[in-house]
Design an enzyme around this catalytic site. Structure first.
Site, PDB file in Angstrom:
ATOM      1  N   HIS A 168       0.688  -1.327   0.302  1.00 20.72           N
ATOM      2  CA  HIS A 168      -0.201  -0.078  -0.043  1.00 20.72           C
ATOM      3  C   HIS A 168       0.863   1.545   0.104  1.00 20.72           C
ATOM      4  O   HIS A 168       0.243   2.521  -0.291  1.00 20.72           O
ATOM      5  CB  HIS A 168      -1.132  -0.007   0.826  1.00 20.72           C
ATOM      6  CG  HIS A 168      -2.160  -1.147   1.030  1.00 20.72           C
ATOM      7  ND1 HIS A 168      -3.471  -0.317   1.280  1.00 20.72           N
ATOM      8  CD2 HIS A 168      -2.034  -1.990   0.759  1.00 20.72           C
ATOM      9  CE1 HIS A 168      -4.619  -1.948   0.862  1.00 20.72           C
ATOM     10  NE2 HIS A 168      -3.347  -2.505   0.358  1.00 20.72           N
ATOM     11  N   SER A 205       0.313  -0.929  -6.175  1.00 20.17           N
ATOM     12  CA  SER A 205      -0.083  -2.546  -6.748  1.00 20.17           C
ATOM     13  C   SER A 205       1.057  -1.996  -8.555  1.00 20.17           C
ATOM     14  O   SER A 205       1.066  -1.072  -9.155  1.00 20.17           O
ATOM     15  CB  SER A 205      -1.170  -3.001  -7.310  1.00 20.17           C
ATOM     16  OG  SER A 205      -1.862  -3.440  -5.760  1.00 20.17           O
ATOM     17  N   LYS A 258     -14.610  -8.810  -7.822  1.00 22.72           N
ATOM     18  CA  LYS A 258     -13.161  -9.608  -8.662  1.00 22.72           C
ATOM     19  C   LYS A 258     -13.179 -10.529  -7.517  1.00 22.72           C
ATOM     20  O   LYS A 258     -12.614 -11.809  -8.340  1.00 22.72           O
ATOM     21  CB  LYS A 258     -12.658  -9.020  -9.994  1.00 22.72           C
ATOM     22  CG  LYS A 258     -11.891  -9.640 -10.144  1.00 22.72           C
ATOM     23  CD  LYS A 258     -10.787  -8.555 -11.823  1.00 22.72           C
ATOM     24  CE  LYS A 258     -10.324  -9.399 -12.728  1.00 22.72           C
ATOM     25  NZ  LYS A 258      -9.947  -8.712 -14.034  1.00 22.72           N
ATOM     26  N   ASP A 259     -12.876 -10.844  -6.927  1.00 23.56           N
ATOM     27  CA  ASP A 259     -12.016 -11.559  -5.977  1.00 23.56           C
ATOM     28  C   ASP A 259     -12.773 -12.053  -5.502  1.00 23.56           C
ATOM     29  O   ASP A 259     -12.514 -13.473  -5.181  1.00 23.56           O
ATOM     30  CB  ASP A 259     -11.392 -10.542  -4.464  1.00 23.56           C
ATOM     31  CG  ASP A 259      -9.734  -9.911  -4.976  1.00 23.56           C
ATOM     32  OD1 ASP A 259      -9.454 -10.206  -6.391  1.00 23.56           O
ATOM     33  OD2 ASP A 259      -9.497  -9.199  -4.031  1.00 23.56           O
ATOM     34  N   GLU A 277       7.063 -33.734   0.019  1.00 22.98           N
ATOM     35  CA  GLU A 277       5.718 -33.627  -0.359  1.00 22.98           C
ATOM     36  C   GLU A 277       5.828 -32.756  -1.804  1.00 22.98           C
ATOM     37  O   GLU A 277       6.726 -32.577  -1.397  1.00 22.98           O
ATOM     38  CB  GLU A 277       5.005 -32.646   0.623  1.00 22.98           C
ATOM     39  CG  GLU A 277       4.643 -32.852   1.591  1.00 22.98           C
ATOM     40  CD  GLU A 277       2.630 -33.906   2.090  1.00 22.98           C
ATOM     41  OE1 GLU A 277       1.827 -33.194   1.515  1.00 22.98           O
ATOM     42  OE2 GLU A 277       2.863 -35.191   1.250  1.00 22.98           O
TER      43      GLU A 277
END
Length: 422
Positions: A216, A220, A244-245, A288
């Site tokens: 922030h 972005s 959208k998220d 894994e």
């Protein structure tokens, strides 16, 4: 009133709280009205998905810890009791177990997005480095969590991985003894791994908090890799990107649910349903799936110390990536050669994952060595040279230009499209 924060929320209770502790104002500024580039694609969903996954892992982990017994004589049975006797214990365990795999899938895609669009470049170097720290903490947490069921793979995985530190001269054996809490993987090892596995997710939350603050502060990145030129290039985070998220979250939770309910053991190893036995070594100790590329790098050289150094170096090189990539252009959209090579790098990582799951012999060993060599060549040789040799495509003047033609007049004689009329 003097000394109170000015708050203008319609709800009187929220307004009263916010005047004295402005949490709601902070959330509004940072997550509601926060200006974000208007051209995000769905790759930008994965940061939010990673945070959701982290919350799921912490919540299920807290409830599982209520029923787990960190003792070598009872750990395996306590996990079986969770599965059989605890109400919805099977669901908690399968969500937590597969949540680790989903977490790494989401984070690896998030990292790929950063690599493809150059999100690690100035001024976001520290943001990227904090992300690498989160990845390291995730790896440590996942490794310790894999030991807790105290099955065959848990025990022998812990034995093999902790023994790697014995490769370091002088201090190696002391480090291994300290990790074990004794002279073999035993009860003290299980106890400290359980403690750290419970603690580290909260450390991850703290680093994620710093990661978000750094995001922030710098703002972005975006698919074009250019900075917003003004309000015309940005939109508020809410409601546009919260919606959208939410779409991305629905797809993610659907895939997660399919994995949990229809193939809960697909990504696990069947040997881990056998109680740990120090006297019976499995035919092949395999970590894994999300550790397999690094495991392949470790096994690519016959010298143990060099293999361990290359293992740590494969993560360490990501810390200095912002300074290795010398191109002034961020996004791969405008770097025609890099756009091809980044996919070669992805294929190389997938090949390393395949090699890590196979015994290191014959052609598999050769493929692993070639893939390992290319992994380091990509970071240490190709990126520094490519920034000097590649000729990027012209960048748009602003984020809005590719859609609105910069807001300027249309060429003479050109008819406006329906979108331009709007």
């Amino acid at each position: 009133m003097v000394g109170l924060h000015k708050s203008e929320f319609a709800n009187p209770v929220v307004n009263w709280i916010d005047q004295r502790l402005p949490l709601f104002s902070m959330m509004k500024n940072e997550y509601s009205s926060f200006p974000t580039p208007k051209n995000f694609n769905y790759f930008w969903n994965f940061g939010a998905l990673a945070m959701i996954n982290l919350m799921i892992m912490v919540a299920t982990g807290v409830f599982l810890a209520m029923h787990y017994t960190p003792n070598t004589a009872m750990a395996f049975d306590s996990v079986e009791r969770i599965m059989r006797d605890v109400n919805y214990g099977w669901l908690l365990r399968y969500v937590h177990m597969n949540g680790a795999s989903m977490f790494f899938i989401v984070v690896y895609i998030h990292i790929f997005r950063g690599l493809y669009y150059g999100s690690y470049k100035n001024p976001r170097e520290l943001l990227w480095m904090l992300g690498v720290v989160i990845l390291l903490l995730m790896m440590a947490t996942a490794f310790m969590g894999y030991v807790l069921p105290w099955g065959q793979m848990s025990y022998w995985g812990a034995t093999v991985i902790t023994n790697l530190f014995s490769a370091f001269p002088v201090v190696g054996e002391s480090i291994v003894t300290w990790l074990w809490g004794g002279f073999s993987v035993d009860n003290a090892t299980l106890n400290r791994f359980f403690s750290l596995h419970y603690l580290l997710p909260f450390v991850i939350i703290a680093v994620v908090f710093l990661h978000v603050i750094a995001l922030h502060i710098t703002g972005s990145n975006n698919p074009l890799g250019i900075e917003p030129k003004g309000p015309q290039d940005t939109i508020p985070f809410h409601p546009y990107y919260t919606i959208k998220d939410s779409v991305g979250m629905c797809v993610y939770l659907t895939v997660f649910a399919i994995l949990v309910f229809f193939a809960p053991n697909f990504l696990g190893h069947p040997d881990n349903y056998i109680p740990a036995n120090p006297l019976a070594t499995p035919a092949d100790v395999v970590p894994e799936w999300y550790f397999l590329p690094y495991y392949a790098i470790l096994r690519s050289v016959p010298n143990k110390l060099i293999g361990v150094l290359m293992l740590f170096g494969s993560i360490g090189v990501m810390f200095i990536l912002p300074w290795l990539d010398t191109s002034p252009v961020r996004s791969a959209r405008f770097r025609p050669i890099y756009r091809q090579l980044i996919w070669v790098f992805v294929i190389d990582c997938l090949v390393l994952g395949y090699v890590g799951a196979k015994p290191p012999q014959g052609s598999i060993l050769l493929i692993g060595r070639v893939a390992t060599a290319y992994y380091f060549l990509h970071y240490l040789v190709i990126l520094p040279l490519l920034g000097k040799l590649e000729r990027p495509l012209p960048l748009p003047e602003s984020i809005s230009q590719p859609v609105t033609r910069g807001g300027g007049p249309l060429p003479a004689g050109a008819a406006a499209t329906p979108m331009e009329k709007v």
